[in-house]
Design a protein around this motif. Structure first.
Motif, PDB file in Angstrom:
ATOM      1  N   ILE A   1     -15.393   4.546  10.779  1.00 51.23           N
ATOM      2  CA  ILE A   1     -16.082   3.509  11.545  1.00 51.23           C
ATOM      3  C   ILE A   1     -15.582   2.162  11.029  1.00 51.23           C
ATOM      4  O   ILE A   1     -15.594   1.909   9.821  1.00 51.23           O
ATOM      5  CB  ILE A   1     -17.610   3.585  11.354  1.00 51.23           C
ATOM      6  N   ASN A   2     -15.154   1.292  11.933  1.00 51.41           N
ATOM      7  CA  ASN A   2     -14.807  -0.076  11.575  1.00 51.41           C
ATOM      8  C   ASN A   2     -16.089  -0.893  11.556  1.00 51.41           C
ATOM      9  O   ASN A   2     -16.751  -1.018  12.584  1.00 51.41           O
ATOM     10  CB  ASN A   2     -13.851  -0.678  12.607  1.00 51.41           C
ATOM     11  N   ALA A   3     -16.437  -1.437  10.425  1.00 46.22           N
ATOM     12  CA  ALA A   3     -17.687  -2.179  10.301  1.00 46.22           C
ATOM     13  C   ALA A   3     -17.468  -3.467   9.519  1.00 46.22           C
ATOM     14  O   ALA A   3     -16.512  -3.579   8.754  1.00 46.22           O
ATOM     15  CB  ALA A   3     -18.736  -1.318   9.603  1.00 46.22           C
ATOM     16  N   THR A   4     -18.371  -4.423   9.740  1.00 46.82           N
ATOM     17  CA  THR A   4     -18.336  -5.671   8.977  1.00 46.82           C
ATOM     18  C   THR A   4     -19.666  -5.844   8.246  1.00 46.82           C
ATOM     19  O   THR A   4     -20.695  -5.312   8.659  1.00 46.82           O
ATOM     20  CB  THR A   4     -18.079  -6.896   9.880  1.00 46.82           C
ATOM     21  N   THR A   5     -19.611  -6.615   7.178  1.00 47.26           N
ATOM     22  CA  THR A   5     -20.791  -6.829   6.335  1.00 47.26           C
ATOM     23  C   THR A   5     -21.217  -8.296   6.369  1.00 47.26           C
ATOM     24  O   THR A   5     -20.438  -9.187   6.710  1.00 47.26           O
ATOM     25  CB  THR A   5     -20.504  -6.432   4.873  1.00 47.26           C
ATOM     26  N   ASP A   6     -22.473  -8.506   5.970  1.00 43.64           N
ATOM     27  CA  ASP A   6     -23.001  -9.866   5.858  1.00 43.64           C
ATOM     28  C   ASP A   6     -22.823 -10.371   4.430  1.00 43.64           C
ATOM     29  O   ASP A   6     -22.156  -9.723   3.604  1.00 43.64           O
ATOM     30  CB  ASP A   6     -24.459  -9.918   6.304  1.00 43.64           C
ATOM     31  N   ALA A   7     -23.430 -11.493   4.114  1.00 39.23           N
ATOM     32  CA  ALA A   7     -23.308 -12.101   2.786  1.00 39.23           C
ATOM     33  C   ALA A   7     -23.886 -11.223   1.681  1.00 39.23           C
ATOM     34  O   ALA A   7     -23.550 -11.385   0.505  1.00 39.23           O
ATOM     35  CB  ALA A   7     -23.974 -13.471   2.770  1.00 39.23           C
TER      36      ALA A   7
ATOM     37  N   GLN B   1     -21.383  -1.452   0.783  1.00 40.82           N
ATOM     38  CA  GLN B   1     -21.471  -2.049  -0.549  1.00 40.82           C
ATOM     39  C   GLN B   1     -20.091  -2.165  -1.201  1.00 40.82           C
ATOM     40  O   GLN B   1     -19.803  -3.143  -1.877  1.00 40.82           O
ATOM     41  CB  GLN B   1     -22.427  -1.244  -1.431  1.00 40.82           C
ATOM     42  N   LEU B   2     -19.217  -1.183  -0.975  1.00 37.57           N
ATOM     43  CA  LEU B   2     -17.853  -1.242  -1.510  1.00 37.57           C
ATOM     44  C   LEU B   2     -17.042  -2.351  -0.855  1.00 37.57           C
ATOM     45  O   LEU B   2     -16.142  -2.916  -1.483  1.00 37.57           O
ATOM     46  CB  LEU B   2     -17.131   0.092  -1.295  1.00 37.57           C
ATOM     47  N   SER B   3     -17.345  -2.641   0.402  1.00 37.63           N
ATOM     48  CA  SER B   3     -16.600  -3.669   1.128  1.00 37.63           C
ATOM     49  C   SER B   3     -16.805  -5.037   0.519  1.00 37.63           C
ATOM     50  O   SER B   3     -15.896  -5.858   0.497  1.00 37.63           O
ATOM     51  CB  SER B   3     -17.060  -3.715   2.598  1.00 37.63           C
ATOM     52  N   GLY B   4     -18.021  -5.278   0.062  1.00 31.05           N
ATOM     53  CA  GLY B   4     -18.365  -6.592  -0.436  1.00 31.05           C
ATOM     54  C   GLY B   4     -18.872  -7.476   0.690  1.00 31.05           C
ATOM     55  O   GLY B   4     -18.878  -7.074   1.857  1.00 31.05           O
ATOM     56  N   PRO B   5     -19.296  -8.685   0.356  1.00 35.22           N
ATOM     57  CA  PRO B   5     -19.874  -9.571   1.365  1.00 35.22           C
ATOM     58  C   PRO B   5     -18.842 -10.121   2.344  1.00 35.22           C
ATOM     59  O   PRO B   5     -17.699 -10.378   1.974  1.00 35.22           O
ATOM     60  CB  PRO B   5     -20.487 -10.700   0.529  1.00 35.22           C
ATOM     61  N   ASN B   6     -19.294 -10.255   3.591  1.00 32.98           N
ATOM     62  CA  ASN B   6     -18.503 -10.888   4.649  1.00 32.98           C
ATOM     63  C   ASN B   6     -17.101 -10.293   4.791  1.00 32.98           C
ATOM     64  O   ASN B   6     -16.107 -11.003   4.833  1.00 32.98           O
ATOM     65  CB  ASN B   6     -18.423 -12.398   4.419  1.00 32.98           C
ATOM     66  N   ARG B   7     -17.057  -8.991   4.868  1.00 30.67           N
ATOM     67  CA  ARG B   7     -15.780  -8.278   4.980  1.00 30.67           C
ATOM     68  C   ARG B   7     -15.827  -7.274   6.126  1.00 30.67           C
ATOM     69  O   ARG B   7     -16.887  -6.859   6.562  1.00 30.67           O
ATOM     70  CB  ARG B   7     -15.477  -7.506   3.688  1.00 30.67           C
ATOM     71  N   SER B   8     -14.656  -6.863   6.543  1.00 31.58           N
ATOM     72  CA  SER B   8     -14.507  -5.769   7.496  1.00 31.58           C
ATOM     73  C   SER B   8     -13.745  -4.653   6.796  1.00 31.58           C
ATOM     74  O   SER B   8     -12.862  -4.917   5.990  1.00 31.58           O
ATOM     75  CB  SER B   8     -13.707  -6.216   8.717  1.00 31.58           C
ATOM     76  N   ARG B   9     -14.126  -3.427   7.127  1.00 30.69           N
ATOM     77  CA  ARG B   9     -13.404  -2.297   6.547  1.00 30.69           C
ATOM     78  C   ARG B   9     -13.708  -1.049   7.344  1.00 30.69           C
ATOM     79  O   ARG B   9     -14.706  -0.974   8.052  1.00 30.69           O
ATOM     80  CB  ARG B   9     -13.725  -2.120   5.074  1.00 30.69           C
ATOM     81  N   VAL B  10     -12.852  -0.077   7.177  1.00 30.02           N
ATOM     82  CA  VAL B  10     -13.084   1.239   7.759  1.00 30.02           C
ATOM     83  C   VAL B  10     -13.902   2.034   6.753  1.00 30.02           C
ATOM     84  O   VAL B  10     -13.523   2.156   5.584  1.00 30.02           O
ATOM     85  CB  VAL B  10     -11.754   1.965   8.064  1.00 30.02           C
ATOM     86  N   ILE B  11     -15.038   2.536   7.204  1.00 27.92           N
ATOM     87  CA  ILE B  11     -15.854   3.417   6.375  1.00 27.92           C
ATOM     88  C   ILE B  11     -15.323   4.829   6.622  1.00 27.92           C
ATOM     89  O   ILE B  11     -15.284   5.301   7.756  1.00 27.92           O
ATOM     90  CB  ILE B  11     -17.350   3.323   6.735  1.00 27.92           C
ATOM     91  N   ASP B  12     -14.903   5.476   5.554  1.00 26.48           N
ATOM     92  CA  ASP B  12     -14.205   6.760   5.633  1.00 26.48           C
ATOM     93  C   ASP B  12     -15.173   7.943   5.669  1.00 26.48           C
ATOM     94  O   ASP B  12     -15.933   8.152   4.735  1.00 26.48           O
ATOM     95  CB  ASP B  12     -13.266   6.878   4.432  1.00 26.48           C
ATOM     96  N   PHE B  13     -15.112   8.693   6.746  1.00 27.75           N
ATOM     97  CA  PHE B  13     -15.908   9.908   6.895  1.00 27.75           C
ATOM     98  C   PHE B  13     -15.012  11.145   6.954  1.00 27.75           C
ATOM     99  O   PHE B  13     -15.442  12.195   7.421  1.00 27.75           O
ATOM    100  CB  PHE B  13     -16.766   9.843   8.169  1.00 27.75           C
TER     101      PHE B  13
END
Length: 159
Positions: free
Chosen positions: A142-148, A104-116
């Protein structure tokens, strides 16, 4: 939840009973039944299997985590498509919340590292075709991408 059901099936397994409840309390069972066509008995068996794995000790029962991850990879490759690797992250309920929030912090259609880094993932398993499984301990990202809709839909790999 901030994570698509498809992503959960391909990359996440619960590591505590509360995580099982979190996943199944959010329409996941409906998805399994309506989208994937699973029967009530199949959904019940899946929930039981995930609950069993969630009760394992990552420090002493690593072989069972590898077996479960391999089953996911083989099913994915047989029913969906071949990939070079399949990584399964075993997450607690708190880590599921972190993953969801990170999307949710990444926003739509983005890639980001989720910090654990504040609560490292104690075990993850990468299965590669024709290679030995790789156990990952204390994963901090974790490197992840989001949808719209800013839901996590794809894993690029551990950070």
């Amino acid at each position: 939840m901030g994570i698509t059901a498809d992503f959960l099936i391909k990359h996440v397994r619960p590591l505590d009973v509360q995580a099982v409840a979190t996943i199944f309390d959010r329409g996941f069972e409906t998805y399994l039944r309506t989208v994937l066509g699973m029967s009530v008995q199949e959904v019940t068996a899946l929930k039981h299997a995930w609950t069993t794995t969630a009760g394992l000790n990552p420090g002493t029962q690593q072989a069972q985590f590898v077996t479960a991850a391999d089953q996911v990879a083989q099913a994915r490759w047989t029913q969906l498509y071949q990939t070079s690797a399949s990584t399964i992250f075993y997450l607690t309920s708190a880590q599921l919340a972190t993953l969801s929030h990170g999307g949710q912090l990444s926003g739509p259609n983005r890639s980001r590292v989720i910090d654990f880094s504040g609560d490292p993932i104690c075990i993850a398993v990468t299965i590669r075709r024709n290679a030995a499984p790789q156990l990952l301990a204390n994963v901090t990202g974790i490197n992840a991408t989001t949808d719209a809709n800013a839901n996590i839909v794809h894993l690029i790999g551990p950070a």
